[in-house]
Structures are given as C-alpha cells and as structure tokens.
Motif scaffolding. Structure first.
Motif, mmCIF file in Angstrom:
data_model
loop_
_atom_site.group_PDB
_atom_site.id
_atom_site.type_symbol
_atom_site.label_atom_id
_atom_site.label_comp_id
_atom_site.label_asym_id
_atom_site.label_seq_id
_atom_site.Cartn_x
_atom_site.Cartn_y
_atom_site.Cartn_z
ATOM 1 N N VAL A 38 -7.742 -1.859 4.159
ATOM 2 C CA VAL A 38 -6.299 -1.732 3.923
ATOM 3 C C VAL A 38 -5.528 -1.693 5.241
ATOM 4 C CG1 VAL A 38 -6.511 -0.657 1.639
ATOM 5 C CG2 VAL A 38 -6.448 0.804 3.683
ATOM 6 N N ALA A 39 -6.180 -1.224 6.298
ATOM 7 C CA ALA A 39 -5.643 -1.246 7.663
ATOM 8 C C ALA A 39 -6.865 -1.296 8.577
ATOM 9 C CB ALA A 39 -4.783 -0.012 7.925
ATOM 10 N N PRO A 40 -6.689 -1.691 9.860
ATOM 11 C CA PRO A 40 -7.855 -1.839 10.734
ATOM 12 C C PRO A 40 -8.699 -0.561 10.778
ATOM 13 C CG PRO A 40 -5.898 -2.733 11.788
ATOM 14 C CD PRO A 40 -5.431 -2.058 10.533
ATOM 15 N N ARG A 42 -10.021 1.134 8.427
ATOM 16 C CA ARG A 42 -9.800 2.090 7.329
ATOM 17 C C ARG A 42 -10.603 1.628 6.120
ATOM 18 N NH1 ARG A 42 -7.501 6.545 9.796
ATOM 19 N NH2 ARG A 42 -6.164 5.760 11.465
ATOM 20 N N GLN A 154 -1.613 3.056 0.311
ATOM 21 C CA GLN A 154 -2.532 2.331 1.198
ATOM 22 C C GLN A 154 -2.940 0.988 0.604
ATOM 23 O OE1 GLN A 154 -5.527 5.444 1.316
ATOM 24 N NE2 GLN A 154 -4.437 6.536 2.948
ATOM 25 N N ILE A 156 -1.407 -0.960 -1.293
ATOM 26 C CA ILE A 156 -0.320 -1.945 -1.275
ATOM 27 C C ILE A 156 -0.425 -2.838 -0.033
ATOM 28 C CG2 ILE A 156 1.369 -0.464 -0.055
ATOM 29 C CD1 ILE A 156 2.503 -2.364 -3.066
ATOM 30 N N PHE A 157 -1.079 -2.333 1.017
ATOM 31 C CA PHE A 157 -1.217 -3.113 2.252
ATOM 32 C C PHE A 157 -2.185 -4.295 2.100
ATOM 33 C CE2 PHE A 157 -0.103 0.850 5.021
ATOM 34 C CZ PHE A 157 1.234 0.650 4.759
ATOM 35 N N LEU A 158 -2.920 -4.325 0.995
ATOM 36 C CA LEU A 158 -3.804 -5.481 0.761
ATOM 37 C C LEU A 158 -2.993 -6.712 0.380
ATOM 38 C CD1 LEU A 158 -6.682 -3.818 -1.298
ATOM 39 C CD2 LEU A 158 -6.757 -4.531 1.102
ATOM 40 N N LYS A 159 -1.775 -6.472 -0.085
ATOM 41 C CA LYS A 159 -0.894 -7.563 -0.505
ATOM 42 C C LYS A 159 -0.426 -8.352 0.718
ATOM 43 C CE LYS A 159 2.616 -7.614 -3.959
ATOM 44 N NZ LYS A 159 3.584 -6.842 -4.767
ATOM 45 N N ALA B 39 0.354 -0.043 9.808
ATOM 46 C CA ALA B 39 -0.641 -1.109 9.646
ATOM 47 C C ALA B 39 0.036 -2.379 10.180
ATOM 48 C CB ALA B 39 -1.045 -1.265 8.182
ATOM 49 N N PRO B 40 -0.742 -3.420 10.511
ATOM 50 C CA PRO B 40 -0.123 -4.611 11.108
ATOM 51 C C PRO B 40 1.024 -5.155 10.258
ATOM 52 C CG PRO B 40 -2.513 -4.751 11.225
ATOM 53 C CD PRO B 40 -2.200 -3.556 10.390
ATOM 54 N N ARG B 42 3.619 -3.727 9.152
ATOM 55 C CA ARG B 42 4.199 -2.801 8.157
ATOM 56 C C ARG B 42 5.194 -1.887 8.869
ATOM 57 N NH1 ARG B 42 2.827 -5.000 3.220
ATOM 58 N NH2 ARG B 42 0.779 -5.967 3.473
ATOM 59 N N GLY B 153 0.132 8.653 2.545
ATOM 60 C CA GLY B 153 -1.086 7.837 2.549
ATOM 61 C C GLY B 153 -1.023 6.770 3.633
ATOM 62 N N GLN B 154 0.210 6.369 3.963
ATOM 63 C CA GLN B 154 0.407 5.342 5.001
ATOM 64 C C GLN B 154 0.517 5.965 6.385
ATOM 65 O OE1 GLN B 154 4.001 3.677 3.264
ATOM 66 N NE2 GLN B 154 2.811 2.338 1.917
ATOM 67 N N PHE B 157 -2.386 6.794 8.748
ATOM 68 C CA PHE B 157 -3.011 5.727 9.550
ATOM 69 C C PHE B 157 -2.543 5.738 11.007
ATOM 70 C CE2 PHE B 157 -3.669 2.892 5.552
ATOM 71 C CZ PHE B 157 -4.790 3.642 5.217
#
Lengths: 160, 160
Positions: A38-40, A42, A154, A156-159, B39-40, B42, B153-154, B157
């Motif tokens: 979901v992030a580097p 993570r 978290q 949602i960052f896969l989108k 996250a990248p 974001r 949750g974000q 990170f």
C-alpha cells in the motif's frame, strides 16, 4: 425509537457504511493490485485483506455467535507480520471469505435485540462486566469499525 | 449507568482513544516528517494535519457549541486539495491549533447530558430530525471518529 435503539442503529449504520466503502474499493481493485504494497515497505493489499477477514471472523466467537469460520487465517494474518516468508491464499479466495464472514455477522447482528447488544462479550468475565458494563457487544463493533476505517485509509492507496 | 449513558460513554471513549493515538503519533514525528507525502503522490502530513484541524473545528458549529475557531483553514484544507500551489501554515502552528480545537471540543463534550447528545445537530432541520432522530450530535462524533481513524492509518506511514 428510544435512545437505546437509536444507539444500536447508529453504531451498526457506521459499521455497515465502512463495509460498504470497503466493498466498493475492493470491487475496483484487480487481484494484481492487491498483491502490491500500500506504501513502500508497508503491508500488501493481500495481507491487509486477509487481516481484515481474520479479525472479522474473530467477531463470531467474541460476540458469542459461534466458532470462527476460518481459524487457519489467524496465524498468517494476525499472529504473523506480512514479511515472514509465508505463502498467502489467492486474493480471489480471501475476497470470497471476506463476503462469507461479513454475511454471517450480518445474519447474527440482525437477530440481536437492543438489550442483547448491551450484554457482555465473551472475552470479559461476569465479575469484570458487573464493574465495567461498557465491555459489551456493541463496544466491540465500535472498535472494529474504527479498525476497518484505519486500514481502509491505507488500502485506498492501491488505487491508481 | 443505564444503556443511554453507556452508549454516550462508549462513543466518547472511542473518540478519545483515536485522539490519543493521534497525539502519540504526532509527538513522535518531526516537523520535517510532516512535510513529506504519506505515500508516493498522496497527501502530505501537513495537509492531513490541517485537514483534521479544520474538520474538528467544524464540529464546534455543527454540534451547536459556537463558531469555528479557525475558519481560515476551511479553504486550504477542506475545499482545496493538497497540490493546488498553496502555502500552508507551519506545522508547529497547525499542531497548536489541533490541541486548541480538541481541548475546546472536550470542554463542551463534558458539559452535555446524555439527553443532549441525542439532540439534533445544526445541519438538520427540525422537520427532518423528527423523521430521522439518528441525525443527532452523537452520530456526528461516531462519523468523525471513523474519519480520524481513516487518516491515522495513513499518517502512521510518516513514521520511519
């Protein structure tokens, strides 16, 4: 509707709203997207999905509805972190289990009376519950709703 | 404690638990870490912090406690996305406003009776509230607790 009934409704509405957000997001993600982090550095989407299935499955026993449907998910998705060299089930299978667990919970949820929602959950003793009556079923749902919201932030960052 | 009082306690406990998580996290992050993206591509920590301050500030008016303390934050942190070429206030200032807003809310929260928690919030008409009594103050707090959990949750990170 009295304030006890209203409280139950509001708390279940919030639970269902988060589930709806989750399902809407999961529907837009490909299986390949789930396998990404979901992030580097993570957790991957697969791990978080499995984690959510396992945690929601735990509600069946914690709320006194019966046994877990998929107890085998506890080890890889709750007791063990993402990068432990484990092989995870396919995303497709986890997505099906996600639906199965939440449908089972929904069935049980709909049968409970407001009074039953304020009864103790299974991880608290009768003695402690007498002193701490907030440790009831409803409180567990509040807590798991926030847990879901946290991880959805978290996922949602896969989108793309 | 009756079930109405218990419901208020459980919902406020969940709100305070998320605030505690937030404050614990914010204390471990340097101002420089806040300026990074969670996250990248974001939102940055600064934007999310300002967003949370502005949303919590909005609770003062929505719950009928008074006017917003920092209405100037609405434009940059609610109405406008992160990358609009805006200049944001320093992190230090946003962190102070975060404490100020939450302390003001806490003061008002502690004065409300359980019955007052079930009264309507200011964004619903008397007429609609008569039909939809769940649109009360307590419901707003449930919703904002999930909002906070989602962004926490974000923000986690940012931690290295």
């Amino acid at each position: 509707m009295n304030n006890q009934q209203l409280s139950v409704k509001m708390i279940l509405d919030a639970w269902n709203a988060q589930l709806k957000n989750a399902n809407k997001l999961f529907d837009t993600l490909t299986d390949d997207q789930f396998t990404e982090e979901v992030a580097p550095d993570r957790n991957t989407g697969t791990y978080l999905l499995g984690h959510l299935v396992a945690v929601h499955d735990g509600l069946l026993s914690l709320l006194g509805f019966g046994q877990k449907l998929f107890p085998e998910l506890e080890e890889p998705f709750i007791k063990t972190p993402n990068k432990s060299g484990q092989t995870f089930p396919p995303v497709k299978e986890l997505k099906e289990k996600w639906q199965t667990v939440n449908a089972a919970l929904d069935q049980h949820f709909n049968k409970l009376t407001p009074e039953e929602w304020f009864q103790k959950h299974t991880a608290v003793s009768e003695e402690d519950f007498a002193k701490e009556p907030h440790r009831n079923r409803l409180n567990v749902v509040i807590s798991r709703t926030n847990h879901l919201a946290n991880h959805l932030g978290q996922l949602i960052f896969l989108k793309k």
